[in-house]
Design an enzyme around this catalytic site. Structure first.
Site: not given
Ligand SMILES: NC(=O)c1ccc[n+]([C@@H]2O[C@H](COP(=O)([O-])OP(=O)(O)OC[C@H]3O[C@@H](n4cnc5c(N)ncnc54)[C@H](OP(=O)(O)O)[C@@H]3O)[C@@H](O)[C@H]2O)c1
Length: 252
Positions: A167, A171
């Site tokens: 991961y 990034k």
């Molecule tokens: N939460 C944190 O602490 C955090 C911190 C730093 C960065 N981020 C980043 O923020 C972003 C959003 O994450 P989140 O925390 O909101 O997680 P999340 O709730 O798990 O949401 C992830 C989203 O990505 C979608 N996705 C995954 N694979 C995909 C694909 N092949 N095509 C299209 N959509 C896809 C998922 O769709 P499905 O519902 O279909 O699976 C979901 O809508 C990510 O890039 C993550 O790395 C998160």
């Protein structure tokens, strides 16, 4: 140009959905990128219920046919794209979570989504972004992709012992791509920036994050809406993550 048009990948839940909502409340037309028709339609309907101009765009970032079809769909409906938020992402590991236990299959899946998916979507939509007066591309990175931060021992738990693994490596690669795109477009009106929402309670971490989606999405929205004097090729947080600089800069 009166209203802005934004595509957010992975916008059916979590930070992507919240970003769509916050942009929509600011008058932006939001295109809800989602790989599941059911989840995407439901998210768009829920945004519309709030009075937001939202619609679902079927989009699996790992499927080049799906990406190409999404670009054609946006072109025929809107003719251009002003804001692309590359938000879709996954986090996976194997066994005990140590990097030495990581399988190539898992690492490949993470890179397919978090890195190659971004190249695929960005390059497919660039012809539409070039038609915008001021295109904005936001790469949703993480402080786990900040190699300098991962080497620190004075950050709050769980960061000091956290291995970036596939991961974090994905990034870090995304950060490198951000700089690459920003350099390519430095003489144009297109700005490309990486952001971290901070450790946010969503499905990706079993809701263990200590920030809310409202807090986490703020910097995604801020960078999506920067004006002509805003940065490009930067890595930003919202200035409230206490172990990072209060001016919003994240070290690479
Ligand atoms: N939460 C944190 O602490 C955090 C911190 C730093 C960065 N981020 C980043 O923020 C972003 C959003 O994450 P989140 O925390 O909101 O997680 P999340 O709730 O798990 O949401 C992830 C989203 O990505 C979608 N996705 C995954 N694979 C995909 C694909 N092949 N095509 C299209 N959509 C896809 C998922 O769709 P499905 O519902 O279909 O699976 C979901 O809508 C990510 O890039 C993550 O790395 C998160």
């Amino acid at each position: 140009m009166t209203e802005k048009i934004a595509l957010i990948t992975g916008a059916n839940k979590g930070l992507g959905y919240e970003t769509a909502a916050q942009l929509g409340r600011r008058g932006v037309t939001v295109l809800v990128g989602a790989r599941s028709a059911e989840r995407g339609e439901k998210a768009a309907a829920s945004l519309c219920d709030e009075g937001i101009d939202a619609s679902h765009v079927p989009l699996d970032v790992t499927d080049e046919d799906s990406v190409a079809a999404a670009a054609r769909r946006v072109e025929s409906a809107h003719g251009r794209l002003d804001i692309l938020v590359n938000n879709a992402g996954i986090a996976m590991g194997d066994g005990d979570g140590n990097t030495s236990s990581l399988t190539v299959a898992t690492a490949r899946q993470v890179f397919e989504t978090n890195v190659l998916g971004v190249v695929s979507v960005t390059n497919a939509f660039l012809p539409l972004i070039r038609r915008s007066e001021a295109g904005r591309i936001v790469m949703v990175s993480s402080e786990v992709g900040s190699i300098a931060t991962m080497l620190r021992t004075d950050t709050p738990e769980p960061i000091p012992a956290l291995q970036p693994g596939a991961y974090g490596a994905s990034k870090s690669a995304l950060n490198a791509l951000t700089v690459s795109y920003a350099k390519e477009f430095r003489d144009s009106s297109i700005k490309v920036n990486a952001v971290t929402p901070g450790y946010t309670a969503t499905d990706i971490n079993g809701h263990q994050g200590w920030r809310t989606v409202e807090q986490g999405a703020a910097v995604l929205v801020e960078m999506a809406l920067i004006g002509p004097d805003g940065p490009t090729g930067a890595f930003r947080h919202d200035g409230t993550i206490e172990f990072l600089d209060s001016d919003g800069a994240v070290p690479w």
